[in-house]
Write a protein that holds these residues in place. Structure first.
Motif, mmCIF file in Angstrom:
data_model
loop_
_atom_site.group_PDB
_atom_site.id
_atom_site.type_symbol
_atom_site.label_atom_id
_atom_site.label_comp_id
_atom_site.label_asym_id
_atom_site.label_seq_id
_atom_site.Cartn_x
_atom_site.Cartn_y
_atom_site.Cartn_z
ATOM 1 N N LEU B 27 26.329 -74.075 12.707
ATOM 2 C CA LEU B 27 27.631 -73.632 13.193
ATOM 3 C C LEU B 27 27.442 -72.416 14.080
ATOM 4 O O LEU B 27 26.572 -71.584 13.828
ATOM 5 N N ALA B 29 29.936 -69.302 15.498
ATOM 6 C CA ALA B 29 31.272 -68.688 15.536
ATOM 7 C C ALA B 29 31.290 -67.732 16.727
ATOM 8 O O ALA B 29 31.318 -68.170 17.869
ATOM 9 N N GLY B 30 31.182 -66.432 16.485
ATOM 10 C CA GLY B 30 31.150 -65.482 17.607
ATOM 11 C C GLY B 30 29.807 -65.461 18.317
ATOM 12 O O GLY B 30 29.692 -64.981 19.442
ATOM 13 N N GLY B 31 28.789 -65.963 17.642
ATOM 14 C CA GLY B 31 27.458 -66.015 18.253
ATOM 15 C C GLY B 31 26.739 -64.675 18.322
ATOM 16 O O GLY B 31 25.631 -64.594 18.849
ATOM 17 N N MET B 32 27.326 -63.653 17.753
ATOM 18 C CA MET B 32 26.734 -62.313 17.905
ATOM 19 C C MET B 32 25.429 -62.162 17.122
ATOM 20 O O MET B 32 24.590 -61.344 17.458
ATOM 21 N N THR B 33 25.275 -62.944 16.088
ATOM 22 C CA THR B 33 24.021 -62.938 15.343
ATOM 23 C C THR B 33 23.161 -64.127 15.754
ATOM 24 O O THR B 33 21.964 -64.002 15.983
ATOM 25 N N LEU B 34 23.802 -65.283 15.852
ATOM 26 C CA LEU B 34 23.047 -66.502 16.105
ATOM 27 C C LEU B 34 22.400 -66.524 17.496
ATOM 28 O O LEU B 34 21.223 -66.868 17.631
ATOM 29 N N HIS B 75 36.481 -59.178 14.581
ATOM 30 C CA HIS B 75 36.572 -57.858 13.940
ATOM 31 C C HIS B 75 37.631 -56.982 14.601
ATOM 32 O O HIS B 75 38.362 -56.254 13.922
ATOM 33 N N GLY B 99 29.552 -52.500 14.699
ATOM 34 C CA GLY B 99 28.975 -52.612 16.045
ATOM 35 C C GLY B 99 29.698 -51.818 17.106
ATOM 36 O O GLY B 99 30.120 -50.688 16.885
ATOM 37 N N GLY B 107 32.451 -61.090 17.456
ATOM 38 C CA GLY B 107 31.998 -61.358 16.093
ATOM 39 C C GLY B 107 33.172 -61.660 15.171
ATOM 40 O O GLY B 107 34.247 -61.089 15.302
ATOM 41 N N THR B 108 32.956 -62.583 14.225
ATOM 42 C CA THR B 108 34.040 -63.018 13.354
ATOM 43 C C THR B 108 33.747 -62.682 11.893
ATOM 44 O O THR B 108 32.594 -62.532 11.484
ATOM 45 N N ASP B 121 28.724 -54.980 7.142
ATOM 46 C CA ASP B 121 29.827 -54.252 6.515
ATOM 47 C C ASP B 121 30.748 -55.146 5.689
ATOM 48 O O ASP B 121 31.131 -54.785 4.568
ATOM 49 N N ILE B 160 33.244 -71.970 6.096
ATOM 50 C CA ILE B 160 34.234 -70.979 5.649
ATOM 51 C C ILE B 160 35.456 -71.121 6.551
ATOM 52 O O ILE B 160 35.326 -71.145 7.790
ATOM 53 N N LYS B 175 30.789 -45.414 5.604
ATOM 54 C CA LYS B 175 29.576 -46.032 6.142
ATOM 55 C C LYS B 175 28.653 -44.957 6.679
ATOM 56 O O LYS B 175 29.057 -44.133 7.489
ATOM 57 N N ARG B 182 22.922 -49.056 13.933
ATOM 58 C CA ARG B 182 24.296 -48.720 13.541
ATOM 59 C C ARG B 182 24.919 -49.748 12.591
ATOM 60 O O ARG B 182 26.125 -49.804 12.410
ATOM 61 N N TYR B 183 24.115 -50.594 12.010
ATOM 62 C CA TYR B 183 24.542 -51.324 10.827
ATOM 63 C C TYR B 183 24.616 -50.288 9.701
ATOM 64 O O TYR B 183 24.298 -49.114 9.900
HETATM 65 C C1 LIG Z 1 24.812 -55.137 18.820
HETATM 66 C C2 LIG Z 1 25.325 -55.631 17.511
HETATM 67 C C3 LIG Z 1 25.752 -54.716 16.576
HETATM 68 C C4 LIG Z 1 26.235 -55.165 15.349
HETATM 69 N N1 LIG Z 1 26.633 -54.230 14.456
HETATM 70 C C5 LIG Z 1 27.102 -54.639 13.266
HETATM 71 C C6 LIG Z 1 27.533 -53.708 12.286
HETATM 72 O O1 LIG Z 1 27.518 -52.503 12.517
HETATM 73 N N2 LIG Z 1 27.971 -54.186 11.111
HETATM 74 C C7 LIG Z 1 28.034 -55.527 10.844
HETATM 75 O O2 LIG Z 1 28.457 -55.884 9.771
HETATM 76 N N3 LIG Z 1 27.656 -56.427 11.744
HETATM 77 C C8 LIG Z 1 27.194 -56.026 12.948
HETATM 78 N N4 LIG Z 1 26.816 -56.957 13.865
HETATM 79 C C9 LIG Z 1 26.915 -58.379 13.514
HETATM 80 C C10 LIG Z 1 28.303 -58.911 13.916
HETATM 81 O O3 LIG Z 1 29.276 -58.388 13.063
HETATM 82 C C11 LIG Z 1 28.313 -60.429 13.900
HETATM 83 O O4 LIG Z 1 29.452 -60.754 14.562
HETATM 84 C C12 LIG Z 1 28.344 -61.117 12.567
HETATM 85 O O5 LIG Z 1 27.310 -60.730 11.727
HETATM 86 C C13 LIG Z 1 28.251 -62.633 12.749
HETATM 87 O O6 LIG Z 1 29.457 -63.108 13.202
HETATM 88 P P1 LIG Z 1 29.568 -64.157 14.375
HETATM 89 O O7 LIG Z 1 30.955 -64.637 14.412
HETATM 90 O O8 LIG Z 1 29.055 -63.577 15.590
HETATM 91 O O9 LIG Z 1 28.633 -65.340 13.817
HETATM 92 P P2 LIG Z 1 27.520 -66.242 14.518
HETATM 93 O O10 LIG Z 1 26.468 -65.403 15.117
HETATM 94 O O11 LIG Z 1 28.161 -67.236 15.391
HETATM 95 O O12 LIG Z 1 26.963 -66.965 13.236
HETATM 96 C C14 LIG Z 1 26.239 -66.272 12.264
HETATM 97 C C15 LIG Z 1 25.797 -67.244 11.155
HETATM 98 O O13 LIG Z 1 26.904 -67.613 10.363
HETATM 99 C C16 LIG Z 1 27.124 -69.030 10.399
HETATM 100 N N5 LIG Z 1 28.585 -69.206 10.460
HETATM 101 C C17 LIG Z 1 29.403 -68.672 11.392
HETATM 102 N N6 LIG Z 1 30.684 -68.947 11.085
HETATM 103 C C18 LIG Z 1 30.662 -69.692 9.945
HETATM 104 C C19 LIG Z 1 31.677 -70.257 9.132
HETATM 105 N N7 LIG Z 1 32.990 -70.128 9.427
HETATM 106 N N8 LIG Z 1 31.307 -70.931 8.044
HETATM 107 C C20 LIG Z 1 29.991 -71.062 7.708
HETATM 108 N N9 LIG Z 1 28.992 -70.540 8.429
HETATM 109 C C21 LIG Z 1 29.337 -69.848 9.543
HETATM 110 C C22 LIG Z 1 26.382 -69.497 11.630
HETATM 111 O O14 LIG Z 1 25.951 -70.828 11.484
HETATM 112 C C23 LIG Z 1 25.230 -68.543 11.679
HETATM 113 O O15 LIG Z 1 24.215 -68.946 10.814
HETATM 114 C C24 LIG Z 1 26.326 -56.553 15.081
HETATM 115 C C25 LIG Z 1 25.896 -57.471 16.040
HETATM 116 C C26 LIG Z 1 25.411 -57.028 17.248
HETATM 117 C C27 LIG Z 1 24.984 -58.044 18.263
#
Ligand SMILES: Cc1cc2nc3c(=O)[nH]c(=O)nc-3n(C[C@H](O)[C@H](O)[C@H](O)COP(=O)(O)OP(=O)(O)OC[C@H]3O[C@@H](n4cnc5c(N)ncnc54)[C@H](O)[C@@H]3O)c2cc1C
Lengths: 795, 265
Positions: B27, B29-34, B75, B99, B107-108, B121, B160, B175, B182-183
């Motif tokens: 999956l 979502a926001g792609g910020m981690t993936l 967020h 972030g 990010g979601t 967080d 989810i 925090k 900055r996590y």
């Molecule tokens: C520069 C930077 C700074 C950041 N700083 C912080 C911070 O300070 N604190 C913090 O908490 N986070 C931080 N993050 C992480 C950010 O909050 C991400 O958005 C979050 O961790 C993942 O959300 P996403 O929507 O981007 O998920 P994605 O990257 O799209 O997905 C992450 C994972 O979750 C799975 N997934 C996504 N949605 C679902 C769903 N609905 N059901 C089941 N599985 C799912 C995906 O398959 C993947 O494995 C940071 C990221 C970056 C790039």
């Protein structure tokens, strides 16, 4: 009369128009017909024997064109990456200079050392194929720290470099220092670490190379601060390409800070490979790749001792340093912790005897070389920390002890005991200015206010001087430079009066296109808009040593000033002919040539036009055209300096240090563009604060892995770390540069780390803290407080 | 990045079906981690199933005792939500500390909770508030959901859809940011309910965890002084180049006090 914008004005930067509208032209923007993609395979081990490489899986992968390794380099009999400086020990024995092959041969010596170059049709194919390379490593123990590297039994990087010591260098009068120490009323001692840094310019390194069979010419586009030097080192010493068959272009470059002022193996490999595959190749480093291949900075371990008389006068200073070189000698590597360090240990003080010993040491880490300030921040940090330690041990006020030892303004020119002679300066004036600007008088009130919130506030000073404007060639030659360090400029006046300047420095964020245009606008009386600055292309610019060591304005600007003067001389000849007057009677002012005492004038444009339409020229005495060139070699370094005052607040609960005020009063000589100078000071200070509080390159002891290998783990300073800075200039003029300029590119980075750490120590001194190593992270401060003599007040 | 197929279903069952039918699909979502992990070639799924076109996964609703936040809510939306700010201000504050602005817009909450980064967080807020994780097949209690380092109770094809947060009497988040990323180096979420206090810690160990002695003390007296002397054990806490375990343990107490302060203010 055009729109003259001259010295002292702050026009908006010309180059920013293209940068801010996305019209810059960076190496990674370059596209060539038939271009392929190159990827480097790098060692995952800190230290290993290369037992063999099997290319077959890579060659069979889709899109792969070629795979090159150290064996191919050896088969083509290519040269080693050269070091530009050869230093020697006290007996005159030259440094150990093991070969630095552009692709590893026999052994790898740091994580990131290049093992192979994979060329494929697309970046995706090159990346995928590179993962298939099978390399047989026999992993050896690594050694990453200088203290460990010189211990008996330490892993040895090179068979013929015993104890990993490249050179045991010294400077100064050892015996005089020992005598002074015997007579001293007090001896203060300090052990410190100057933390290892990674430059992180915004644009990663990149290169494109092309070979044209028709003309037998090579072109390399590279993210370099000095394209002519790359052409020379790479063409003449590594690849055996004649200089006229090699063009090196460094177009827009997104920041350098020193990281891009070396000749890198990647440049040589890609240029060589372009001919082998007969296709253009592009390589763009990822950020992670930059971490393990961009040259690192600093990394010293130092023991220092200061001898003082009973009044706090400095009698002698002794410094022993171990300096990390990494796995190989980079272009300027051994010069930085020696020639750019020892001669600065006099600082702004009258210390009569100084001795410095530096052991330059190989380790299994990325090669270490110049990073903004290069050697001078390290020297300033040792000295300015030392002064604070001595002051506190002797119970003398920190400002007072500085005053007692400062070189008075009248004493310039001042010969130090460590080679350099300062031409001008006024350290006391900078100090006085900074004390007022920082409102030191009311510090007590601010400290009490912090205390009422449970915070500790501290104030720190750094009164420093540096040597820049690199460099007087004669002087540098004596110190081991293998090349000259002059600069050149050509001023081409077009028939319609506009001007193109070809200059050998390189602009990668410093605002040269603006500053240099202001110099020409002022001197020739032409419009600021009518001056273009060309740099960064060996086919367009005559020659040049590039940009580093705060040299561009000081050395390049001087060449430009000289060339402009020659244009005026030639213009006078033309005017004399046109106005039928004697050459000596021609005056030039505000863009007009006139016959003295008459109203007969010719404008600059008229002269320019006549120069290219020489219908009735006296050709036997006057050539057509209006274009002049000058080379300038400085007679001395320049010595900017100043006083920085940092104010910090420490949260004892978490150990967090917050920089709350920062004041800098610097002597940078003549200021051409105050806005640009302020920007340079701001940026420099932030980088110094980064070293003091945040940045640290950390290696794993045994594996040689870089643990701080990304922005997630290597903490760069950010906007919200900084208070509004107060920066001002208090200038004395340089006596030997044409415009009185001293350079301002590095002063911020040189002055600030000591100011910040002195402030942190001051904040914690009531707890018995006498030193804090950089970076002063929360974890480190908390631990110091745990061990401090007094319990931390509980809430 | 390696090549992958891309799907954008508009029904949850279709998304679940894609996940089960394509081996090695993931999956997004926001792609910020993936996306960064794909770029670094640390993961190479053959297919991505994008959640952005699924109906009803975005938005925040209130049914009095619970606030429900759709999995695809970014967020920034949670941070700016008047509803969250008034009902659970600590949660809005938490979202605002994630972030940077770009990350908060993309990010979601679902992505963050599913990812269960040990320094993220949201897991502290979800566990601290005793939220329910609503998925395509069931609802999982926070206490059963987070299983340590990037591990959760989610089945491979489970999605989810929302997080249901019980509204507390008071809640706060403090925090201590890791210097570079900055996590959370240590983040503490505290929530006071009629029947007691919950306190969850992120960043300090391999996954989010509760601190029963602090919860007990705060249930007696919801004041920072009640926990000032409670030290937590360093066993199981992380040591890395930024902070050793004893410093993290120390910060847990400090951040817990600050979280209570935030809840009270
Ligand atoms: C520069 C930077 C700074 C950041 N700083 C912080 C911070 O300070 N604190 C913090 O908490 N986070 C931080 N993050 C992480 C950010 O909050 C991400 O958005 C979050 O961790 C993942 O959300 P996403 O929507 O981007 O998920 P994605 O990257 O799209 O997905 C992450 C994972 O979750 C799975 N997934 C996504 N949605 C679902 C769903 N609905 N059901 C089941 N599985 C799912 C995906 O398959 C993947 O494995 C940071 C990221 C970056 C790039």
């Amino acid at each position: 009369m055009g729109n003259v914008i001259g010295i002292g004005a702050s026009p908006k930067r010309k180059e920013d128009q293209r940068f801010l509208t996305g019209r810059g032209n960076y190496v990674s923007d370059i596209k060539r017909p038939g271009m392929t993609a190159g990827v480097f395979v790098r060692s995952p081990h800190g230290h290993a024997v290369l037992r063999g490489i099997d290319k077959s899986a890579v060659l069979a992968a889709p899109g792969v064109i070629a795979v090159l390794t150290g064996e191919d380099v050896a088969a083509d009999k290519l040269g080693s990456l050269p070091c530009g400086w050869g230093i020697s020990d006290a007996q005159g024995v030259p440094m150990k200079e093991p070969p630095f092959p552009m692709l590893a041969q026999g052994k790898v010596r740091f994580v990131g050392d290049m093992v192979a170059f994979v060329i494929a049709e697309t970046p995706e194919q090159a990346n995928a194929a590179a993962e298939l390379l099978s390399v047989d490593y026999e992993v050896l123990p690594s050694v990453v720290g200088v203290l460990e590297a010189v211990r008996p039994g330490a892993p040895q990087l090179f068979d013929d470099v015993p104890n990993n010591i490249c050179c045991d260098w010294e400077l100064g009068d050892k015996a005089a220092v020992e005598t002074a120490f015997r007579k001293a009323a007090h001896v203060a001692k300090l052990s410190l670490v100057n933390n290892r840094l990674i430059g992180n310019p915004m644009e990663p390194r990149a290169a494109v190379a092309e070979y044209e069979p028709g003309t037998d010419r090579f072109t390399l586009w590279t993210t370099s601060q000095f394209p002519h030097v790359v052409r020379f080192l790479m063409g003449a010493l590594v690849l055996n390409i004649p200089q006229h068959k090699l063009r090196v272009v460094a177009p827009d470059v997104g920041g350098g800070f020193g990281v891009k002022q070396f000749h890198y193996g990647e440049e040589a490999v890609i240029t060589w490979a372009a001919k082998r595959v007969h296709r253009p190749i592009k390589w763009v480093a990822s950020r992670s790749e930059g971490y393990v291949s961009d040259r690192h900075g600093r990394d010293h371990v130092t023991e220092a001792e200061l001898a003082l008389d009973e009044t706090g006068k400095f009698l002698a200073f002794r410094v022993n340093t171990l300096a990390n070189m990494g796995g190989y000698l980079s272009t300027f590597g051994p010069n930085i912790p020696t020639n750019l360090y020892g001669p600065l240990l006099g600082g702004v003080y009258t210390t009569p005897a100084i001795y410095c010993n530096v052991k330059v040491v190989f380790t299994n880490t990325v090669p270490v070389d110049a990073y903004r300030g290069a050697g001078r921040p390290e020297a300033t940090f040792v000295l300015e920390r030392m002064v604070d330690v001595a002051a506190s041990e002797m119970g003398i006020d920190r400002v007072e002890i500085r005053r007692r030892n400062m070189i008075p303004k009248e004493a310039y020119p001042y010969q130090t005991p460590v080679l350099v002679q300062y031409d001008s300066g006024d350290p006391m004036g900078c100090l006085d200015g900074a004390l007022v600007a920082a409102d030191v008088k009311s510090f007590g009130v601010r400290k009490a206010a912090s205390a009422s919130k449970g915070k500790f506030r501290g104030l720190g000073y750094s009164t420093y001087v540096e040597a820049c404007g690199l460099a007087p060639s004669r002087f540098a030659g004596r110190l081991g430079a293998r090349g000259g360090l002059y600069e050149s400029a050509t001023v081409r006046v077009h028939p319609t009066g506009q001007v193109t300047v070809m200059i050998g420095t390189h602009n990668h964020g410093q605002g040269h296109e603006t500053t240099f245009a202001q110099i020409v606008s002022e001197k020739l009386g032409v419009s600021f808009e009518d001056v273009d600055i060309v740099f960064g292309d060996t086919d367009r610019v005559q020659f040049g040593m590039g940009t580093y060591g705060s040299r561009s304005l000081v050395v390049g600007g001087a060449a430009l000033s000289k060339a402009t003067d020659k244009v005026i001389v030639k213009g006078k000849k033309i005017a004399a002919h046109l106005l039928e007057a004697a050459e000596v009677d021609i005056q030039f002012e505000a863009g007009k040539f006139s016959v003295a005492g008459t109203d007969r004038i010719k404008t600059f444009e008229e002269i320019a036009g006549a120069a290219y339409v020489p219908h009735n020229y006296p050709l036997e005495v006057l050539e057509p055209g209006l274009e002049e060139q000058a080379y300038y070699d400085p007679v001395n370094f320049t010595y900017p300096g100043g006083c920085h005052i940092a104010e910090v607040e420490v949260d004892p609960e978490t150990g967090t240090v917050t920089l709350v005020n920062y004041t800098a009063v610097d002597d940078v000589g003549t200021v051409i563009n105050p806005m640009i100078v302020e920007g340079q000071l701001h940026g420099g200070i932030v980088q110094g604060v980064g070293q003091a509080l945040f940045e640290n390159a950390v290696y794993d002891e045994s594996s040689g892995q870089l643990l701080s290998g990304s922005l997630m783990d290597y903490c760069m300073p950010r906007a919200d770390h900084m208070p509004m800075m107060k920066v001002a200039t208090h200038s004395t003029l340089c006596t030997h540069t044409p415009m009185g300029v001293k350079g301002c590119g590095e002063v911020g980075t040189i002055g600030s780390p000591a100011a910040v750490i002195n402030a942190v120590v001051d904040a914690l001194s009531h707890l018995g803290v006498t030193h804090v190593d950089m970076p002063a992270t929360p974890n480190r401060i908390w631990r110091l407080l745990q061990n401090a003599s007094l319990p931390v007040a509980a809430e | 990045m390696k090549l992958f197929a891309y799907h954008q279903p508009d029904q949850i069952p279709d998304a679940a079906k894609l996940l089960t039918s394509i081996e090695d699909s993931k999956l997004v979502a926001g792609g910020m981690t993936l996306i960064p992990t794909l770029k670094q070639r640390l993961a190479s799924p053959v297919a991505l199933v994008d959640l952005s076109k699924l109906g009803n996964l975005k938005g925040i609703t209130d049914d009095g005792a619970t606030i429900t936040i759709g999995a695809m809510t970014p967020h920034a939306v949670v941070a700016a939500s008047k509803l969250v700010q008034s009902k659970i201000p600590g949660l809005a504050a938490l979202a605002s500390m994630i972030g940077d602005p770009a990350v908060r817009r993309r990010g979601t909450i679902g992505g963050s909770v599913a990812n269960n980064d040990p320094a993220a967080d949201y897991p502290a807020g979800v566990l601290g508030l005793g939220a329910g994780i609503v998925t395509s097949t069931r609802e999982i209690a926070a206490d059963k959901f987070f299983l340590g380092l990037f591990e959760t109770a989610l089945e491979p094809s489970e999605i989810i859809t929302a997080i249901r947060f019980p509204v507390p009497l008071k809640a706060g988040y403090a925090k201590f940011k890791a210097p570079a990323s900055r996590y959370a180096l240590v983040g503490v979420f505290v929530a006071k309910f009629a029947d007691g206090v919950r306190l969850a810690v992120t960043g300090a160990g391999s996954g989010v965890f509760r601190v029963p002695p602090m919860e007990a003390a705060l249930s007696q007296n919801f004041d920072p002084s009640a926990i000032a002397a409670i030290k937590i054990d360093t066993d199981g806490l992380t040591s890395d180049i930024h902070a050793e375990a004893d410093y993290r343990a120390h910060l847990v107490t400090i951040m817990a006090k600050r979280a209570v302060d935030a809840a009270l203010s």
